[in-house]
Scaffold this motif. Structure first.
Motif, PDB file in Angstrom:
ATOM      1  N   GLY A   1       0.801  -1.220   0.000  1.00 53.75           N
ATOM      2  CA  GLY A   1       0.000   0.000   0.000  1.00 53.75           C
ATOM      3  C   GLY A   1       0.831   1.266   0.000  1.00 53.75           C
ATOM      4  O   GLY A   1       0.361   2.330  -0.424  1.00 53.75           O
TER       5      GLY A   1
ATOM      6  N   GLU B   1      -1.085  -1.567  -6.111  1.00 57.15           N
ATOM      7  CA  GLU B   1      -2.431  -1.438  -5.539  1.00 57.15           C
ATOM      8  C   GLU B   1      -3.193  -2.753  -5.661  1.00 57.15           C
ATOM      9  O   GLU B   1      -3.899  -3.159  -4.729  1.00 57.15           O
TER      10      GLU B   1
ATOM     11  N   ARG C   1      -1.754  -5.017  -3.009  1.00 61.12           N
ATOM     12  CA  ARG C   1      -2.281  -4.655  -1.691  1.00 61.12           C
ATOM     13  C   ARG C   1      -3.674  -5.216  -1.498  1.00 61.12           C
ATOM     14  O   ARG C   1      -3.998  -5.803  -0.468  1.00 61.12           O
TER      15      ARG C   1
ATOM     16  N   THR D   1      -4.710  -7.997   1.239  1.00 62.41           N
ATOM     17  CA  THR D   1      -5.749  -7.669   2.214  1.00 62.41           C
ATOM     18  C   THR D   1      -6.843  -8.731   2.188  1.00 62.41           C
ATOM     19  O   THR D   1      -7.334  -9.168   3.242  1.00 62.41           O
TER      20      THR D   1
END
Length: 117
Positions: A49, A97, A100, A104
Motif C-alpha cells: 500500500g 495497488e 495490496r 488484504t
C-alpha cells in the motif's frame, strides 16, 4: 528521519524481503501458526500500500527534471526512454495497488483460520 538516501532505503527494503523469504522457508518457533501467516500477510499488504506513493514521487522527480531540461539519454532517445519509464511506473503503481488488495483479501480470509491440534 533517516540519513539514508532513497536508493539505500529501497535496497534495505529488498534485503528485508530477501530475509523474509529465508525466514519462511521452514517451520520455526515464530513461523508455525496461522496467526504468524496472518501477521506477515498484513505487513506485506501495508508495504504494498505504501509503494504507489513512492512510485508517484519518483515520477514527480523525473517530471520536474524533465521540465527543467535536466535530462539526457545515453542512447539519444530521451523521449522514448522517458515514455517507457513513465509507462512502467504507472503500471507498477497499479500493480502495487492490486497486490495490496489481494494481500488484504488473503489476510481477511486468514482472520478466521486457527490452529487445530
Amino acid at each position: 528521519m533517516t540519513d539514508k538516501t532513497p536508493a539505500q532505503l529501497a535496497d534495505t527494503a529488498g534485503d528485508a524481503i530477501r530475509a523474509l523469504n529465508h525466514a519462511t522457508l521452514s517451520t520455526r518457533p515464530d513461523w508455525e501458526y496461522p496467526g504468524d501467516a496472518y501477521s506477515v500477510v498484513g505487513n506485506l499488504a501495508y508495504m504494498a500500500g505504501m509503494l504507489p506513493q513512492a512510485i508517484e514521487q519518483i515520477t514527480q522527480l523525473l517530471t520536474t527534471l524533465e521540465g527543467e531540461n535536466h535530462l539526457k539519454s545515453d542512447r539519444d532517445t530521451l523521449g522514448d526512454d522517458l515514455e517507457a519509464a513513465y509507462a512502467g511506473l504507472h503500471i507498477a503503481a497499479g500493480a502495487a495497488e492490486t497486490l495490496r488488495g489481494a494481500l488484504t483479501r488473503a489476510q481477511n480470509g486468514l482472520g478466521a483460520v486457527a490452529y487445530k491440534d
